[in-house]
Motif scaffolding. Structure first.
Motif, mmCIF file in Angstrom:
data_model
loop_
_atom_site.group_PDB
_atom_site.id
_atom_site.type_symbol
_atom_site.label_atom_id
_atom_site.label_comp_id
_atom_site.label_asym_id
_atom_site.label_seq_id
_atom_site.Cartn_x
_atom_site.Cartn_y
_atom_site.Cartn_z
ATOM 1 N N ALA A 17 18.341 -20.704 48.691
ATOM 2 C CA ALA A 17 18.032 -21.927 47.945
ATOM 3 C C ALA A 17 17.942 -23.138 48.873
ATOM 4 C CB ALA A 17 19.095 -22.168 46.871
ATOM 5 N N LYS A 18 18.848 -23.214 49.834
ATOM 6 C CA LYS A 18 18.809 -24.319 50.796
ATOM 7 C C LYS A 18 17.545 -24.240 51.653
ATOM 8 C CE LYS A 18 23.803 -24.981 51.262
ATOM 9 N NZ LYS A 18 24.953 -24.884 52.172
ATOM 10 N N THR A 19 17.189 -23.033 52.076
ATOM 11 C CA THR A 19 15.983 -22.843 52.880
ATOM 12 C C THR A 19 14.745 -23.215 52.071
ATOM 13 O OG1 THR A 19 17.054 -21.090 54.152
ATOM 14 C CG2 THR A 19 14.650 -21.176 54.221
ATOM 15 N N PHE A 20 14.717 -22.818 50.786
ATOM 16 C CA PHE A 20 13.609 -23.164 49.900
ATOM 17 C C PHE A 20 13.446 -24.680 49.840
ATOM 18 C CE2 PHE A 20 11.788 -24.335 45.843
ATOM 19 C CZ PHE A 20 10.767 -23.422 45.655
ATOM 20 N N ALA A 21 14.552 -25.382 49.621
ATOM 21 C CA ALA A 21 14.501 -26.844 49.509
ATOM 22 C C ALA A 21 14.034 -27.482 50.813
ATOM 23 C CB ALA A 21 15.871 -27.387 49.112
ATOM 24 N N GLN A 22 14.533 -26.998 51.935
ATOM 25 C CA GLN A 22 14.144 -27.559 53.228
ATOM 26 C C GLN A 22 12.655 -27.347 53.492
ATOM 27 O OE1 GLN A 22 16.848 -25.415 55.733
ATOM 28 N NE2 GLN A 22 18.485 -26.920 55.503
ATOM 29 N N ALA A 23 12.159 -26.151 53.204
ATOM 30 C CA ALA A 23 10.742 -25.861 53.428
ATOM 31 C C ALA A 23 9.862 -26.692 52.490
ATOM 32 C CB ALA A 23 10.470 -24.369 53.238
ATOM 33 N N ALA A 24 10.298 -26.843 51.239
ATOM 34 C CA ALA A 24 9.531 -27.643 50.281
ATOM 35 C C ALA A 24 9.456 -29.099 50.729
ATOM 36 C CB ALA A 24 10.142 -27.544 48.891
ATOM 37 N N ILE A 25 10.569 -29.641 51.174
ATOM 38 C CA ILE A 25 10.586 -31.037 51.637
ATOM 39 C C ILE A 25 9.679 -31.214 52.850
ATOM 40 C CG2 ILE A 25 12.047 -32.802 52.723
ATOM 41 C CD1 ILE A 25 14.296 -31.789 50.807
ATOM 42 N N ALA A 26 9.721 -30.260 53.770
ATOM 43 C CA ALA A 26 8.858 -30.337 54.951
ATOM 44 C C ALA A 26 7.386 -30.251 54.557
ATOM 45 C CB ALA A 26 9.204 -29.229 55.928
ATOM 46 N N ALA A 27 7.052 -29.344 53.654
ATOM 47 C CA ALA A 27 5.656 -29.188 53.230
ATOM 48 C C ALA A 27 5.174 -30.420 52.462
ATOM 49 C CB ALA A 27 5.503 -27.940 52.370
ATOM 50 N N ILE A 28 6.015 -30.969 51.600
ATOM 51 C CA ILE A 28 5.637 -32.172 50.845
ATOM 52 C C ILE A 28 5.434 -33.349 51.792
ATOM 53 C CG2 ILE A 28 6.454 -33.887 49.180
ATOM 54 C CD1 ILE A 28 7.862 -31.503 47.728
ATOM 55 N N GLY A 29 6.347 -33.487 52.752
ATOM 56 C CA GLY A 29 6.226 -34.577 53.727
ATOM 57 C C GLY A 29 4.953 -34.485 54.536
ATOM 58 N N THR A 30 4.607 -33.292 54.947
ATOM 59 C CA THR A 30 3.368 -33.087 55.704
ATOM 60 C C THR A 30 2.158 -33.377 54.827
ATOM 61 O OG1 THR A 30 4.438 -31.413 57.061
ATOM 62 C CG2 THR A 30 2.046 -31.415 57.041
ATOM 63 N N ALA A 31 2.197 -32.891 53.587
ATOM 64 C CA ALA A 31 1.071 -33.096 52.681
ATOM 65 C C ALA A 31 0.887 -34.579 52.325
ATOM 66 C CB ALA A 31 1.264 -32.273 51.419
ATOM 67 N N ILE A 32 1.979 -35.286 52.161
ATOM 68 C CA ILE A 32 1.885 -36.718 51.852
ATOM 69 C C ILE A 32 1.246 -37.462 53.018
ATOM 70 C CG2 ILE A 32 3.262 -38.818 51.547
ATOM 71 C CD1 ILE A 32 5.084 -37.213 49.702
ATOM 72 N N ALA A 33 1.597 -37.066 54.236
ATOM 73 C CA ALA A 33 1.013 -37.702 55.418
ATOM 74 C C ALA A 33 -0.498 -37.484 55.454
ATOM 75 C CB ALA A 33 1.656 -37.158 56.686
ATOM 76 N N MET A 34 -0.950 -36.371 54.865
ATOM 77 C CA MET A 34 -2.386 -36.070 54.829
ATOM 78 C C MET A 34 -3.005 -36.516 53.499
ATOM 79 S SD MET A 34 -2.104 -32.377 56.810
ATOM 80 C CE MET A 34 -3.065 -31.582 55.623
ATOM 81 N N ASN A 35 -2.224 -37.204 52.647
ATOM 82 C CA ASN A 35 -2.682 -37.731 51.357
ATOM 83 C C ASN A 35 -3.185 -36.658 50.390
ATOM 84 O OD1 ASN A 35 -2.094 -40.426 51.975
ATOM 85 N ND2 ASN A 35 -4.024 -40.645 53.060
ATOM 86 N N ASP A 36 -2.607 -35.461 50.436
ATOM 87 C CA ASP A 36 -3.043 -34.401 49.523
ATOM 88 C C ASP A 36 -1.916 -33.393 49.343
ATOM 89 O OD1 ASP A 36 -4.648 -32.788 47.907
ATOM 90 O OD2 ASP A 36 -5.377 -31.650 49.634
ATOM 91 N N VAL A 37 -1.177 -33.494 48.238
ATOM 92 C CA VAL A 37 -0.094 -32.546 47.965
ATOM 93 C C VAL A 37 -0.637 -31.444 47.067
ATOM 94 C CG1 VAL A 37 2.192 -32.223 46.966
ATOM 95 C CG2 VAL A 37 1.657 -34.347 48.166
ATOM 96 N N ASN A 38 -0.751 -30.240 47.597
ATOM 97 C CA ASN A 38 -1.164 -29.069 46.824
ATOM 98 C C ASN A 38 0.120 -28.330 46.455
ATOM 99 O OD1 ASN A 38 -1.989 -26.542 45.930
ATOM 100 N ND2 ASN A 38 -3.775 -26.520 47.293
ATOM 101 N N TRP A 39 0.540 -28.455 45.196
ATOM 102 C CA TRP A 39 1.839 -27.930 44.778
ATOM 103 C C TRP A 39 1.909 -26.418 44.881
ATOM 104 C CZ3 TRP A 39 5.634 -31.101 45.011
ATOM 105 C CH2 TRP A 39 5.392 -32.458 44.830
ATOM 106 N N LEU A 40 0.796 -25.724 44.696
ATOM 107 C CA LEU A 40 0.796 -24.271 44.842
ATOM 108 C C LEU A 40 1.111 -23.869 46.283
ATOM 109 C CD1 LEU A 40 0.390 -21.531 43.534
ATOM 110 C CD2 LEU A 40 -2.060 -21.737 44.025
ATOM 111 N N VAL A 41 0.544 -24.598 47.217
ATOM 112 C CA VAL A 41 0.819 -24.332 48.637
ATOM 113 C C VAL A 41 2.279 -24.648 48.955
ATOM 114 C CG1 VAL A 41 0.267 -25.019 51.008
ATOM 115 C CG2 VAL A 41 -1.571 -24.659 49.352
ATOM 116 N N VAL A 42 2.793 -25.754 48.440
ATOM 117 C CA VAL A 42 4.195 -26.130 48.675
ATOM 118 C C VAL A 42 5.125 -25.033 48.154
ATOM 119 C CG1 VAL A 42 6.024 -27.753 48.031
ATOM 120 C CG2 VAL A 42 3.780 -28.610 48.705
ATOM 121 N N LEU A 43 4.870 -24.556 46.923
ATOM 122 C CA LEU A 43 5.712 -23.500 46.352
ATOM 123 C C LEU A 43 5.562 -22.182 47.114
ATOM 124 C CD1 LEU A 43 5.299 -24.194 42.535
ATOM 125 C CD2 LEU A 43 7.291 -24.648 43.969
ATOM 126 N N SER A 44 4.357 -21.891 47.582
ATOM 127 C CA SER A 44 4.136 -20.662 48.366
ATOM 128 C C SER A 44 4.913 -20.705 49.681
ATOM 129 C CB SER A 44 2.651 -20.463 48.651
ATOM 130 O OG SER A 44 1.938 -20.257 47.466
#
Length: 70
Positions: A17-44
């Protein structure tokens, strides 16, 4: 079910669960920097990280030491 198995499953679940949260935060942060959050990719990404965490836990968890009966 043995107590040691329950302890291992709980520790592995918490770690996953901790790893899931850390990976999600990293993916969201990267996606926000690129101005495009694809939630399916974040969850994957986060889901795969959680699965890999559980598989890594099979090798051993310091939080759940193996009990030996000698």
């Amino acid at each position: 079910m043995k107590k040691s198995t329950k302890t291992w499953m709980k520790a592995a679940g918490i770690r996953a669960a901790k790893t899931f949260a850390q990976a999600a935060i990293a993916a969201i942060g990267t996606a926000i920097a690129m101005n495009d959050v694809n939630w399916l990719v974040v969850l994957s990404i986060a889901g795969l990280a959680a699965v890999l965490s559980v598989l890594t836990s099979v090798a051993g968890l310091p939080e759940a030491p193996i009990e030996t009966d000698f």
